[in-house]
Design an enzyme around this catalytic site. Structure first.
Site, short mmCIF file in Angstrom:
data_model
loop_
_atom_site.label_atom_id
_atom_site.label_comp_id
_atom_site.label_asym_id
_atom_site.label_seq_id
_atom_site.Cartn_x
_atom_site.Cartn_y
_atom_site.Cartn_z
N HIS A 227 -57.78 16.30 106.58
CA HIS A 227 -56.77 15.60 106.28
C HIS A 227 -57.23 14.18 105.29
CE1 HIS A 227 -53.58 16.85 109.43
NE2 HIS A 227 -54.96 17.06 109.71
N CYS B 191 -53.75 21.12 106.55
CA CYS B 191 -53.95 21.68 107.85
C CYS B 191 -52.74 22.55 108.14
CB CYS B 191 -53.72 20.36 108.64
SG CYS B 191 -54.28 20.54 110.49
N GLU C 181 -54.79 12.63 103.45
CA GLU C 181 -54.10 11.69 103.82
C GLU C 181 -54.03 10.73 104.81
OE1 GLU C 181 -53.56 14.51 104.72
OE2 GLU C 181 -52.67 14.36 106.52
#
Lengths: 996, 275
Positions: free
Chosen positions: B235, B106, B237
């Site tokens: 994302h 990002c 994560e």
């Protein structure tokens, strides 16, 4: 040099911001514009060479892949076709975050810091193509693109633009004299003049308060002491401002601490309450904590910036919810942005400091489709909604704090003042430096240190301005714009300082600025000495009193022991956080302020904090009687359900939710939107703060101001019940759940402007009574709260008072996040249960509003029965017996069933005849009554027996089954099918209203 | 050299996802994971040279003022390390030349393209040829998207994976090439790693909201020609555990989230090639 750098997208690249602007001009102002292009303007005022200017333009200010830049007019260089140019820039002194970043980038490029005369300012150029008159362009500028309170705009037509070669460079630098002075104010004047002094100075002090100050100053020992410090018999402006701020309703909560004579004209009962806060908020919490005994997990309640509870053995949780209503009325974006970054500082400044892990937001607005003429100075509700939404988006997203829970509530009276509730949850280790983290204490000799942003004229009189109604003279300086990045940098730094043990106490600078933060911390030691001339300023020209009470954002105040100060300042320097020693905490008993070694204020600490006598107020309760509802003879229930689903208070808020990051920090377990297509409405949020542990937090809220039109007692009870029910529906138990109360009221103090004060105050008393009764019955203690008591609009004899509103927020521990439950129907064949009993309670309901009435039968909470039901449901959830659970609120069973079905992409087949009900003889009442404490639950057939056993005695009725055919089918009380609607269609009705 | 895989997550000045990024590295098998504030790098307290995997996590560097990652890239380009005055970028280029891995998510991806680390044609890591600009919707949005992993890319993080499901949370994620030639070269070099895909067909899509920002060809992530530098808008994560998945209460899912798989690939690559 003073120069402009203009940066815009290459012409081949779609200007999505320009397009969105064009759409908003069409939608909000009904003006047709063919095209809008946008250009960012950097106005550079700095001692640099043309080559350096060029390097800044080509380097940090421009993306060579997507953008072009020009040192003159980019529009001309790109040969853009346009008819009108509107350029919008900030007024002098208004926080310009992008300008600040541009200044820092320039400094890095130059290899030297910028001096006081150098800065970069940003503005935005809109190039409009279309047949518009100058008048229409002015409307676009004033009503949509700029807020003249904080921004100014220039309009040029194409010819003017060409003739001038574009927009001339203008630097909105603050210019002001270097002369400082402290005025002395004579209070030995007539009562009328005393009031005049208060009014003219936006002090919001009443006559009695002015008299108390006058009398204190006339006290011979006080005169003697003042003489010793070089002060005269007159009060200084610094002192008067300090007292006005400290004694403001906003800071002192005078109404909640007033002595109130309450009369119930129905029962004839008369009671005197010595403090609503002590009686109905503090005492019930103490009682619940006593009952918890050794298991008391409350750690710090009502005394710090946020309430603190134990979470796990190693971690505590801090939670606070604030409002930022008045500033949001004037500048929705800046007001709301400041609201969210402001409440962030509350948990951060609680105990020794908490890391921030979740935000919540609840907004109350008038309809965005409002079409009536707007009273003077009010912004259109759509503009407020959009500005507030964006302010919270920028504040939350940029700070890296997930916005996990919230809602939007609509009522036309919120046109007078919107309510903007912002909450923040923080987490802190149970021990900091071996000591309980929830405790902090400044010691005499500790240094007063201010960190973070600088002081400007922003936010002056914020505390006093929000302590009165919105009026013609409401000051523009009360508005601020938050700066999440400066704040985040400070937080990164202070968390390190906390863990290194570099300070002994911390608090935030919010309302009242230094006056409040230093004054409150000094209560630990019994005095302080503050040198205002040492405070770093954004620009010169601030008077001492302005420095003292400015609410400029992003600042924390700390007490740092002299032995640690060098280490603390070095850490701040390394992390590029400004930190300044402003003075010393003492035990002198004095609130002592100096400027260039000259005393400008010296007041007894005791007088500042305890000199204000409690108000004496009268409350009289006479219940209103509304016309009874006229229910239609043969309602088309399908049509009614579609209508209810589309109502503002019911419909999907996905438009807002998606624009908030609700997953950052990685602990998202139950998101605001859920179900088969990720778009059903969750009842509560579940997050996992520690990614390697299974414990989580459930965060929810309840709010229902619409019931206030009937009885605020039931409004408050329903809000508390709804908050708890939402949390329970998602997996929380009652045994580890804490509440926060936020009261937003219209002025309840009788006066010429408020002849119905006694009624409004009685409404407040009743809401408090309900809050206390419910908190104790549910065993959910309040740990913190806030009140905002002057939510009125008063101009040209037009008065708008908001409906009295209680927001009840809860945070609960869930032992294992894997046990959380969502609201969407899961599998066809699952059984559908309705928990709770339905009564003939349409009063204040969405259905009533749809029929154009209010009614009188407001939903009533039986907290004892509700508690039993919630505890049983929680047991069933812990055993894994519940497939889905959804709370029944606005729109009742009909809306809940529709939502459960369409969120699961399944159907529901339910029989109203099987639902537990009392005194209900109509299908529409059963479907749409908003009786409290009810939930809709689905259970797999294999778990049904055990579920029913677990729920025995908790008013649980099996009313139907989940079907694979995606249709909501309802059998009426007479056994006939009364409603058949495809869930897809129901969902569309629910989604279309706010699909902006 | 020790046999430990060391991962670095940089934070500060507006980075927000450092905690979950570090957690992802740990779950992926890294032996040492340090979250390091930019100011600690700039004061020489930590050095890139001591790590194998550099994570540029999501957030809003400098508030994304001047454009996402723009001011952050400017800092990386001009900042020097005290004392001594070594330009920080020297550490960065040394890190790349040593064949180590960089993962930008990002805002980290935005930073990488604005620094010119990507696309990295002909091993030039300071040449800006692609960028990420405002979504067609002109809005920040948080929504989960389906991703197709392109076959046969050199990207070390996505080896053996074909479909992924992660959230996007950005306002500036629309991929832009400086010219047609850049786009064709990216394709030719197999540097396009991820594309937004249609839920039904699994094919790349331009349709909103499956393609959340209007990226041409649905481009969601690219790598450099070596495959060691990888940037993506979604994302990973944010999906480390089954309970992160938006439908975990209604679907059968493995305990481990798909985001861990990317990190496992990275860590294994380091173990096999860099230790």
């Amino acid at each position: 040099m003073l120069a402009r750098i203009e940066v815009g997208l290459k012409t081949r690249i779609n200007d999505s911001f320009g397009q969105a602007t064009r759409k908003r001009i069409a939608a909000d102002l009904q003006l047709a514009v063919e095209e809008v292009r946008t250009i960012k303007v950097f106005t550079v005022e700095a001692d640099i060479t043309p080559e350096q200017l060029q390097a800044a333009a080509a380097g940090p200010y421009c993306d060579p892949v997507t953008q072009d830049y020009a040192l003159d007019s980019l529009a001309r260089r790109q040969e853009l076709a346009f008819d009108w140019c509107i350029e919008v820039g900030y007024r002098p002194g208004v926080t310009d975050n992008e300008g600040r970043t541009a200044s820092q980038a320039l400094a890095l490029l130059l290899g030297r810091p910028l001096n006081d005369q150098e800065a970069v300012y940003t503005s935005m150029q809109y190039l409009l193509q279309g047949e518009l008159t100058r008048g229409q362009v002015e409307i676009i500028a004033a009503k949509l693109l700029a807020n003249e309170l904080i921004e100014r705009f220039t309009i040029l037509d194409h010819r003017e633009f060409v003739d001038q070669g574009g927009v001339p460079a203008h630097a909105p630098r603050v210019t002001g004299g270097d002369q400082w002075r402290v005025a002395e104010i004579d209070l030995n004047v007539s009562d009328e003049t005393l009031l005049q002094i208060s009014r003219d100075g936006v002090l919001a002090l009443g006559l009695e308060e002015m008299q108390v100050i006058r009398d204190h100053l006339a006290d011979p020992p006080v005169i003697e002491q003042r003489r010793g410090l070089g002060l005269g018999e007159k009060i200084t402006d610094v002192e008067l401002e300090v007292l006005a701020q400290s004694w403001s309703e906003h800071c002192k909560h005078k109404i909640f601490n007033a002595q109130i004579s309450y009369e119930d004209t129905v029962s004839g009962e008369k009671t005197v309450f010595h403090s609503l806060f002590d009686t109905f908020i503090r005492a019930p919490t103490a009682e619940i904590r006593r009952q918890m005994g050794d298991n008391d997990w409350c750690l710090s309640v009502f005394k710090d910036n946020a309430g603190v509870i134990r979470f796990t053995q190693d971690w505590n949780i801090a939670f606070k919810v604030e409002t930022h209503n008045s500033p949001s009325a004037l500048d929705p974006y800046g007001g709301a942005l400041t609201g969210i970054v402001g409440v962030n500082r509350d948990p951060f400044g609680t105990g020794m400091g908490a890391k921030l892990i979740a935000n919540t937001d609840v907004f109350c607005f008038a309809s965005p489709f409002y079409e009536d003429p707007l009273p003077a100075r009010l912004l259109h509700p759509k503009r407020i909604l959009e500005g507030v939404r964006q302010g919270v988006e920028h504040g939350g997203n940029k700070s890296g704090i997930p916005t996990v829970n919230g809602s939007l509530v609509f009522d036309s009276r919120f046109a007078g003042k919107p309510l903007v509730f912002c909450g923040t949850v923080g987490i802190m280790p149970t021990l900091v430096g071996g000591q309980p983290s929830e405790h902090k204490k400044a010691n005499p000799g500790d240094l007063i240190v201010m960190t973070g942003g600088r002081i400007g004229k922003d936010g002056i009189h914020g505390a006093t301005f929000s302590s009165e109604e919105l009026h013609e003279g409401s000051p523009a300086t009360a508005v601020q714009i938050g700066d999440p990045i400066t704040q985040k940098r400070m937080f990164d730094c202070l968390l390190k300082a906390r863990d290194l043990g570099l300070y002994s106490c911390i608090t935030d600078n919010g309302a009242g600025g230094l006056s409040s933060s230093v004054g409150e911390m000094a209560e630990d030691t019994g005095g302080f000495e503050l040198h205002l001339d040492k405070a770093p300023l954004k620009y010169p020209g601030l008077q001492p009193w302005e420095i003292m009470i400015s609410e400029a954002q992003e600042r924390m105040t700390l007490a740092v022991p002299p032995a640690r100060i060098q280490e603390f300042l070095a850490l701040c320097r390394r992390m590029e956080v400004e930190a300044t020693v402003l003075g010393t905490f003492t035990d002198s008993g004095k609130f002592h302020v100096l400027y260039q070694e000259q005393t400008v204020a010296c007041l007894d600490m005791d007088f500042v904090h305890h000199g204000l006598p409690p108000m004496q107020l009268t409350a009289r309760w006479t219940p209103p009687i509304h016309p009874e509802l006229e229910l239609p003879a043969a309602p088309n229930l399908g049509e009614e359900l579609h209508g209810l689903l589309g109502r503002l208070n019911v419909c999907s808020k996905e438009y807002v939710v998606r624009q908030y990051d609700h997953e950052v920090q990685g602990g998202s377990v139950v998101k605001p939107l859920t179900g088969a297509e990720n778009d059903g409405p969750s009842d509560a949020a579940v997050i996992r703060p520690q990614l390697d542990a299974s414990e989580g937090l459930v965060i929810a809220h309840g709010i229902c101001p619409k019931y206030s039109d009937i009885d605020t007692y039931h409004m408050a009870a329903c809000a508390v019940d709804e908050a708890i029910r939402n949390a329970v529906a998602t997996g929380a138990g009652l045994d580890h759940m804490a509440g926060l109360d936020n009261f937003c009221w219209c002025d309840p103090v009788q006066s010429e402007k408020t002849p119905d004060g006694p009624y409004k105050l009685a409404q407040l008393v009743r809401a408090n009574q309900a809050l206390a009764a419910c908190a104790v019955a549910f065993g959910v203690p309040c740990i913190s709260g806030k009140d905002s008591m002057k939510n009125d609009y008063m101009m040209n004899n037009v008065k708008i008072s908001i409906p009295p509103t209680l927001l009840f927020s809860v945070v609960a521990k869930i032992a294992d996040v894997n046990k959380a439950v969502t609201m969407d129907a899961k599998k066809s064949g699952d059984l559908v249960y309705l928990l709770g009993t339905t009564y003939d309670e349409l009063g204040g309901s969405e259905y009533a509003a749809r029929l154009g009435g209010i009614g009188n039968n407001v939903p009533k909470v039986n907290p004892v029965a509700a508690r039993r039901r919630y505890e049983a449901l929680h047991q069933a959830m812990t055993r894994g017996l519940v497939a889905s659970a959804h709370d029944l609120s606005d729109g009742g069973l009909g809306v809940a069933a529709a939502e459960c079905a369409f969120a699961g992409n399944l159907g529901l087949d339910i029989d109203l005849g099987l639902a537990l009900a009392e005194g209900v003889y109509r299908d529409d009442v059963l479907l749409f009554a908003e009786s409290a404490s009810r939930l809709l639950v689905t259970v797999a057939p294999a778990d049904a027996d055990e579920f029913e056993q677990t729920m025995a005695g908790a008013e649980c009725s099996r009313i139907g089954v989940v079907t694979s055919e995606p249709v909501l089918r309802v059998s009426g009380l007479n056994g006939e099918t009364v409603l058949v609607e495809r869930t897809e269609d129901l969902k569309r009705s629910w989604q279309h209203t706010l699909a902006f | 050299m020790s046999k430990q895989v060391k991962a670095l997550v940089i934070t500060g000045y507006g980075t927000n996802c450092e905690m979950e990024m570090a957690h992802a590295c740990r779950l992926g098998g890294a032996d040492q994971v340090d979250i390091v504030h930019m100011s600690e790098l700039l004061h020489g307290e930590y050095r890139l040279d001591d790590y194998h995997l550099l994570n540029l996590a999501g957030g809003f560097l400098d508030g994304d003022d001047l454009g996402a990652g723009q001011a952050g890239a400017h800092r990386w380009r001009y900042a020097t390390v005290k004392p001594g005055g070594e330009p920080l970028r020297d550490q960065l280029y040394r890190f790349i030349n040593d064949g180590k891995l960089i993962l930008g998510v990002c805002n980290g991806f935005q930073l990488m393209v604005k620094l010119g680390l990507l696309p990295g044609f002909e091993r030039r890591y300071d040449h800006r040829l692609v960028s990420l600009t405002h979504n067609d919707s002109s809005r920040f949005e948080d929504r989960w998207v389906r991703l197709r992993v392109e076959p046969d890319t050199p990207c070390v993080f996505t080896q053996g994976l074909d479909k992924l499901y992660f959230p996007v949370r950005h306002g500036e994620g629309k991929f832009v090439c400086a010219g047609e030639g850049v786009c064709s070269l990216l394709q030719e070099n197999k540097q396009v790693v991820l594309r937004y895909a249609d839920g039904e067909t699994g094919e790349p899509t331009m349709a909103y909201p499956a393609n959340p920002n209007g990226s041409p060809g649905g481009i969601a992530g690219i790598c450099d020609p070596s495959g060691r530098l990888f940037g993506l808008m979604p994302h990973p994560e944010a999906y480390l555990h089954r309970t992160n998945h938006p439908r975990w209460t209604r679907e059968e899912l493995p305990e481990e989230g798909q985001g861990v798989l990317l990190l496992k690939n990275g860590v294994n690559f380091i173990r096999d090639n860099l230790l």
